[in-house]
Design a protein around this motif. Structure first.
Motif, PDB file in Angstrom:
ATOM      1  N   UNK A  52      -5.637   6.464   3.680  1.00 31.05           N
ATOM      2  CA  UNK A  52      -6.128   7.765   3.020  1.00 31.05           C
ATOM      3  C   UNK A  52      -7.407   8.103   3.922  1.00 31.05           C
ATOM      4  N   UNK A  53      -6.236   9.726   4.572  1.00 30.58           N
ATOM      5  CA  UNK A  53      -7.143  10.182   5.450  1.00 30.58           C
ATOM      6  C   UNK A  53      -8.247  10.798   4.180  1.00 30.58           C
ATOM      7  N   UNK A  64       0.367  -1.122   0.100  1.00 33.28           N
ATOM      8  CA  UNK A  64      -0.077  -0.014  -0.124  1.00 33.28           C
ATOM      9  C   UNK A  64       0.840   1.097   0.316  1.00 33.28           C
ATOM     10  N   UNK A  65       1.956   1.626   0.796  1.00 31.70           N
ATOM     11  CA  UNK A  65       3.098   2.040   0.609  1.00 31.70           C
ATOM     12  C   UNK A  65       2.708   2.348  -1.122  1.00 31.70           C
ATOM     13  N   UNK A  81       3.988  14.541   1.735  1.00 31.04           N
ATOM     14  CA  UNK A  81       2.465  14.032   0.984  1.00 31.04           C
ATOM     15  C   UNK A  81       2.255  12.983   1.686  1.00 31.04           C
ATOM     16  N   UNK A  82       3.142  12.182   1.876  1.00 30.65           N
ATOM     17  CA  UNK A  82       2.730  10.687   2.458  1.00 30.65           C
ATOM     18  C   UNK A  82       1.717  11.254   4.033  1.00 30.65           C
ATOM     19  N   UNK A  83       2.382  11.663   4.536  1.00 31.67           N
ATOM     20  CA  UNK A  83       2.503  12.050   6.136  1.00 31.67           C
ATOM     21  C   UNK A  83       1.493  13.271   5.475  1.00 31.67           C
ATOM     22  N   UNK A  84       1.006  13.772   4.852  1.00 31.23           N
ATOM     23  CA  UNK A  84      -0.165  15.098   4.704  1.00 31.23           C
ATOM     24  C   UNK A  84      -1.646  14.000   4.576  1.00 31.23           C
ATOM     25  N   UNK A  85      -1.133  13.039   3.809  1.00 31.38           N
ATOM     26  CA  UNK A  85      -2.436  12.264   3.423  1.00 31.38           C
ATOM     27  C   UNK A  85      -2.640  10.617   3.839  1.00 31.38           C
ATOM     28  N   UNK A  86      -1.815  10.489   4.485  1.00 32.28           N
ATOM     29  CA  UNK A  86      -2.123   9.127   5.141  1.00 32.28           C
ATOM     30  C   UNK A  86      -2.047   9.179   6.279  1.00 32.28           C
ATOM     31  N   UNK A  87      -2.546   7.845   6.806  1.00 32.33           N
ATOM     32  CA  UNK A  87      -2.473   7.371   8.277  1.00 32.33           C
ATOM     33  C   UNK A  87      -2.229   6.145   8.094  1.00 32.33           C
ATOM     34  N   UNK A  88      -1.250   5.931   9.509  1.00 28.71           N
ATOM     35  CA  UNK A  88      -0.614   4.082   9.372  1.00 28.71           C
ATOM     36  C   UNK A  88      -1.543   4.037  10.581  1.00 28.71           C
TER      37      UNK A  88
END
Length: 151
Positions: A87-88, A30-31, A66-73
């Motif tokens: 995806x946030x 997914x990453x 962008x990953x940190x802004x738009x996704x969450x683990x």
């Protein structure tokens, strides 16, 4: 700023190195898909192919913002205790101060670390694939389905 650093440190400190490795391994596919999607957006938005592949190459490690802004683990509930990349609904920067919760920041550094791990390992492959395949007009989904099988 200090509050953010404390939140980040607390979120990261809660996991053992083994748990971190497990999380990074669990979200590889997914990453990859998320990175391809975000890079596809950035390449089109900033016309990064116009001066050759160098701009695309430099975007690979930078895409983690962008990953940190738009996704969450997210850690799944017991008994499986796995990991998901979600995806946030709203970009992290677009959240209003009153609309945030600790869950918005949970595992944020681990998410960044997982992204950096992936981009460092696959920078050459990502850069080349994104440069040539976006030039060929391929969608992010098509690029990800071809590229992310190898991760």
């Amino acid at each position: 700023r200090m509050m953010w650093q404390c939140l980040f440190a607390a979120a990261l400190a809660a996991l053992s190195p083994q748990e971190e490795r497990q999380a990074i391994g669990a979200v590889r596919r997914p990453m990859c898909e998320a990175i391809v999607d975000e890079m596809h957006i950035e390449i089109a938005k900033h016309t990064l192919r116009k001066d050759g592949e160098d701009d695309v190459w430099e975007t690979v490690p930078a895409i983690c913002l962008a990953i940190v802004q738009n996704y969450t683990l997210v850690r799944t509930a017991p008994p499986s205790r796995g990991w998901l990349l979600d995806k946030r609904a709203v970009r992290l920067d677009d959240l209003e101060p009153g609309d945030t919760s600790p869950a918005d920041f949970e595992h944020l550094l681990l998410l960044k670390k997982a992204c950096e791990h992936y981009t460092e390992e696959w920078q050459h492959e990502l850069s080349g694939a994104m440069y040539t395949r976006t030039a060929a007009g391929l969608s992010a989904n098509k690029i990800a389905s071809d590229l992310c099988d190898d991760v």
